[in-house]
Design a protein around this motif. Structure first.
Motif, mmCIF file in Angstrom:
data_model
loop_
_atom_site.group_PDB
_atom_site.id
_atom_site.type_symbol
_atom_site.label_atom_id
_atom_site.label_comp_id
_atom_site.label_asym_id
_atom_site.label_seq_id
_atom_site.Cartn_x
_atom_site.Cartn_y
_atom_site.Cartn_z
ATOM 1 N N ALA A 1 33.697 43.290 58.634
ATOM 2 C CA ALA A 1 33.875 43.932 57.625
ATOM 3 C C ALA A 1 32.667 45.055 57.711
ATOM 4 C CB ALA A 1 33.235 43.021 56.419
ATOM 5 N N ARG A 2 33.106 46.260 56.795
ATOM 6 C CA ARG A 2 32.203 47.180 56.800
ATOM 7 C C ARG A 2 31.754 47.445 55.024
ATOM 8 N NH1 ARG A 2 34.186 52.603 59.254
ATOM 9 N NH2 ARG A 2 32.226 53.364 58.629
ATOM 10 N N TRP A 3 30.796 48.212 55.005
ATOM 11 C CA TRP A 3 30.231 48.586 53.483
ATOM 12 C C TRP A 3 31.276 49.968 52.999
ATOM 13 C CZ3 TRP A 3 28.259 44.691 51.029
ATOM 14 C CH2 TRP A 3 27.237 44.014 51.751
ATOM 15 N N ALA A 4 31.476 49.765 51.861
ATOM 16 C CA ALA A 4 32.210 51.031 51.278
ATOM 17 C C ALA A 4 31.212 51.386 49.865
ATOM 18 C CB ALA A 4 33.582 50.921 50.723
ATOM 19 N N ARG A 5 31.088 52.478 49.983
ATOM 20 C CA ARG A 5 30.544 53.015 48.592
ATOM 21 C C ARG A 5 31.439 53.120 47.337
ATOM 22 N NH1 ARG A 5 25.205 56.555 47.720
ATOM 23 N NH2 ARG A 5 25.575 57.219 45.912
ATOM 24 N N VAL A 6 30.889 52.610 46.401
ATOM 25 C CA VAL A 6 31.879 52.539 45.144
ATOM 26 C C VAL A 6 30.913 52.909 43.934
ATOM 27 C CG1 VAL A 6 33.719 50.787 46.041
ATOM 28 C CG2 VAL A 6 31.816 50.071 44.610
ATOM 29 N N ALA A 7 31.928 53.161 42.784
ATOM 30 C CA ALA A 7 31.436 53.538 41.430
ATOM 31 C C ALA A 7 32.138 52.651 40.507
ATOM 32 C CB ALA A 7 31.401 55.010 41.195
ATOM 33 N N LEU A 8 31.608 51.954 39.785
ATOM 34 C CA LEU A 8 32.188 51.006 38.651
ATOM 35 C C LEU A 8 32.579 51.928 37.542
ATOM 36 C CD1 LEU A 8 32.529 48.236 37.940
ATOM 37 C CD2 LEU A 8 30.467 48.219 36.488
ATOM 38 N N GLN A 9 33.915 51.653 37.194
ATOM 39 C CA GLN A 9 34.763 52.525 36.242
ATOM 40 C C GLN A 9 34.563 51.411 34.801
ATOM 41 O OE1 GLN A 9 36.159 55.904 37.191
ATOM 42 N NE2 GLN A 9 34.495 54.680 38.524
ATOM 43 N N MET A 10 35.349 52.281 33.819
ATOM 44 C CA MET A 10 34.987 51.606 32.438
ATOM 45 C C MET A 10 35.809 50.126 32.341
ATOM 46 S SD MET A 10 33.075 53.218 30.501
ATOM 47 C CE MET A 10 33.638 52.718 28.878
ATOM 48 N N ASP A 11 36.950 50.101 32.894
ATOM 49 C CA ASP A 11 37.697 48.654 32.961
ATOM 50 C C ASP A 11 37.872 48.443 34.298
ATOM 51 O OD1 ASP A 11 38.322 48.998 30.271
ATOM 52 O OD2 ASP A 11 39.729 50.565 30.461
ATOM 53 N N TRP A 12 37.032 47.249 34.768
ATOM 54 C CA TRP A 12 37.008 46.470 35.802
ATOM 55 C C TRP A 12 37.394 45.080 35.863
ATOM 56 C CZ3 TRP A 12 32.537 47.192 32.990
ATOM 57 C CH2 TRP A 12 31.845 45.924 32.508
ATOM 58 N N ASP A 13 38.228 44.757 36.671
ATOM 59 C CA ASP A 13 38.738 43.261 36.702
ATOM 60 C C ASP A 13 38.627 42.946 37.994
ATOM 61 O OD1 ASP A 13 40.188 41.111 36.373
ATOM 62 O OD2 ASP A 13 42.203 42.090 36.006
ATOM 63 N N PHE A 14 37.547 42.077 38.451
ATOM 64 C CA PHE A 14 37.383 41.284 39.765
ATOM 65 C C PHE A 14 38.134 40.079 39.966
ATOM 66 C CE2 PHE A 14 32.933 43.635 39.954
ATOM 67 C CZ PHE A 14 33.541 44.891 40.207
ATOM 68 N N ALA A 15 38.225 39.475 38.765
ATOM 69 C CA ALA A 15 38.998 38.108 39.001
ATOM 70 C C ALA A 15 40.467 38.250 38.997
ATOM 71 C CB ALA A 15 38.428 37.096 37.796
ATOM 72 N N GLY A 16 40.999 39.450 38.486
ATOM 73 C CA GLY A 16 42.603 39.524 38.358
ATOM 74 C C GLY A 16 43.037 40.589 39.184
ATOM 75 N N ALA A 17 43.166 41.808 38.548
ATOM 76 C CA ALA A 17 43.706 42.770 39.585
ATOM 77 C C ALA A 17 43.087 42.971 40.922
ATOM 78 C CB ALA A 17 43.838 44.120 38.818
ATOM 79 N N GLY A 18 41.835 43.160 41.109
ATOM 80 C CA GLY A 18 41.001 43.218 41.972
ATOM 81 C C GLY A 18 41.113 42.307 43.010
ATOM 82 N N ALA A 19 41.213 40.945 42.621
ATOM 83 C CA ALA A 19 41.285 39.886 43.488
ATOM 84 C C ALA A 19 42.865 39.814 44.143
ATOM 85 C CB ALA A 19 41.109 38.295 42.904
ATOM 86 N N GLU A 20 43.771 40.159 43.192
ATOM 87 C CA GLU A 20 45.381 40.326 43.667
ATOM 88 C C GLU A 20 45.335 41.206 44.871
ATOM 89 O OE1 GLU A 20 49.373 39.786 41.587
ATOM 90 O OE2 GLU A 20 48.277 41.318 40.827
ATOM 91 N N ALA A 21 44.645 42.485 44.521
ATOM 92 C CA ALA A 21 44.658 43.617 45.666
ATOM 93 C C ALA A 21 43.817 43.142 46.772
ATOM 94 C CB ALA A 21 44.038 44.800 44.920
ATOM 95 N N ARG A 22 43.386 42.068 47.011
ATOM 96 C CA ARG A 22 42.430 41.625 48.201
ATOM 97 C C ARG A 22 41.264 42.326 48.371
ATOM 98 N NH1 ARG A 22 45.936 38.016 47.491
ATOM 99 N NH2 ARG A 22 46.766 36.828 48.995
ATOM 100 N N VAL A 23 40.612 43.036 47.407
ATOM 101 C CA VAL A 23 39.347 43.662 47.393
ATOM 102 C C VAL A 23 38.091 43.112 46.915
ATOM 103 C CG1 VAL A 23 40.396 45.969 48.029
ATOM 104 C CG2 VAL A 23 39.873 45.242 45.523
ATOM 105 N N THR A 24 38.477 42.242 45.942
ATOM 106 C CA THR A 24 37.542 41.219 45.244
ATOM 107 C C THR A 24 37.503 39.967 45.166
ATOM 108 O OG1 THR A 24 38.235 42.217 43.151
ATOM 109 C CG2 THR A 24 36.590 43.269 43.849
ATOM 110 N N GLY A 25 38.793 39.474 46.056
ATOM 111 C CA GLY A 25 39.229 38.276 46.227
ATOM 112 C C GLY A 25 40.451 37.910 46.864
ATOM 113 N N CYS A 26 40.869 36.647 47.098
ATOM 114 C CA CYS A 26 41.926 36.360 47.813
ATOM 115 C C CYS A 26 43.239 35.882 47.273
ATOM 116 C CB CYS A 26 41.437 35.281 48.797
ATOM 117 S SG CYS A 26 40.952 33.691 47.967
ATOM 118 N N GLY A 27 43.365 36.440 45.832
ATOM 119 C CA GLY A 27 44.515 36.367 45.035
ATOM 120 C C GLY A 27 44.096 36.150 43.638
ATOM 121 N N TRP A 28 45.029 36.609 42.576
ATOM 122 C CA TRP A 28 44.723 36.422 41.167
ATOM 123 C C TRP A 28 43.944 35.133 41.004
ATOM 124 C CZ3 TRP A 28 46.374 40.485 37.801
ATOM 125 C CH2 TRP A 28 45.817 40.310 36.305
ATOM 126 N N GLY A 29 42.942 35.277 40.263
ATOM 127 C CA GLY A 29 42.214 34.271 39.775
ATOM 128 C C GLY A 29 41.072 33.498 40.662
#
Length: 322
Positions: free
Chosen positions: A225-253
């Motif tokens: 893994a490497r570090w990526a720099r990011v900025a938090l936007q107004m509507d964040w969703d780490f448990a749902g959409a982000g996890a499903e996209a495999r960037v903040t998790g390993c599947g929805w929920g």
């Protein structure tokens, strides 16, 4: 700034913020005394001057001059520093430059733009297909992709940071948990993460930027893994959409992630067990003996990728427990 006219003209009255700048040089001079900071701005003007457009320039560089320098502290530096600069008034002008592996704080009597130029930065390229895919995944999570952290920056590697919730931390950690079967699980995860990380210093709520561990596509080693720099936007969703996209998790929920403050002093670790999803913030990881000892062992292990071993060695050499 005492002379904003030039930069306002170049950017049609809307110059970019000083967040995400590329720091080139910091020079101290006895006349004044004075501090000069040379940096690349994060955005190029939509309608640049004709001379700039004709020469194909893609980067604006400015030099800030801080006269009547009263005090300065410097903690770390590097060959590829991306940073945020904040200027506040009061009794003098307070300057705070916070970046990956570097922090500069100073107080001066004045601040001005000493130089405003443009040039062709060959390192600024069109994102690769893999970067574009990463940016889309991060966007789904509510994160704006700002680029990868250079491999030479002496911050704790993601692999070691992932142990923030399982190593002996000597009371330097703060945690919160959410039940996996909670009816409002998704909303609570997003809310509890924000409250914990904002209070413990993962980011500045006024400019919420931080690093997140992402898959290293240039490393064949499993789990690299490497570090990526990011900025938090107004509507964040780490448990749902982000996890499903495999960037903040390993599947929805199923949230799972490792994050780091820009100065490297706060780790945020999210992980899910059978009944609870836990979020841990570990402060000053470089001062945790058990984590440093683990890093030293990993740096000597042949099962650790060479890139991670090199990164561990840089971090251990650059930091200390004091």
């Amino acid at each position: 700034m005492t002379n904003p006219e030039g930069i306002n003209r170049i950017y049609q009255g809307a110059p970019p913020s000083l967040s995400g700048i590329r720091l080139h040089q910091v020079v101290l001079g006895r006349d004044g005394p004075e501090m000069r900071v040379r940096l690349d701005l994060p955005d190029y003007p939509a309608r640049p001057p004709r001379k700039w457009a004709a020469q194909g320039f893609n980067t604006v560089q400015i030099e800030l001059a801080f006269g009547g320098l009263r005090s300065i502290t410097l903690d770390g530096f590097g060959t590829d520093v991306t940073a945020d600069i904040s200027l506040t008034g009061g009794d003098g002008i307070s300057v705070d430059i916070v970046g990956t592996g570097a922090r500069i704080q100073a107080v001066s009597d004045s601040a001005s733009i000493a130089a405003l130029t443009a040039y062709v930065d060959g390192a600024r390229h069109t994102p690769s297909g893999e970067e574009s895919d990463l940016a889309r995944g991060l966007t789904a999570a509510g994160l704006k992709y700002l680029g990868m952290v250079g491999s030479s920056v002496p911050v704790i590697p993601p692999h070691l940071a992932s142990f923030a919730n399982s190593t002996a931390t000597e009371g330097k950690e703060w945690a919160v948990s959410v039940e996996n079967d909670a009816p409002d699980f998704q909303q609570r995860v997003n809310h509890e993460w924000y409250m914990l990380c904002a209070h413990q210093g993962l980011f500045d709520p006024k400019s919420p930027q931080f690093l997140i561990a992402v898959r290293d596509t240039e490393n064949d080693h499993a789990g690299a893994a490497r570090w990526a720099r990011v900025a938090l936007q107004m509507d964040w969703d780490f448990a749902g959409a982000g996890a499903e996209a495999r960037v903040t998790g390993c599947g929805w929920g199923h949230p799972e992630f490792v994050m780091l403050s820009l100065d490297g002093n706060v780790i945020a670790r999210g992980s899910q067990g059978q009944e609870w999803t836990d979020f841990v913030c570990l402060k000053n990881p470089h001062r945790v003996p058990s984590l440093r000892a683990l890093g030293a062992r990993l740096a000597e292990s042949r099962s650790t990728s060479q890139a991670t071993r090199d990164a561990l060695a840089r971090w251990l050499e650059h930091t200390s427990v004091e």
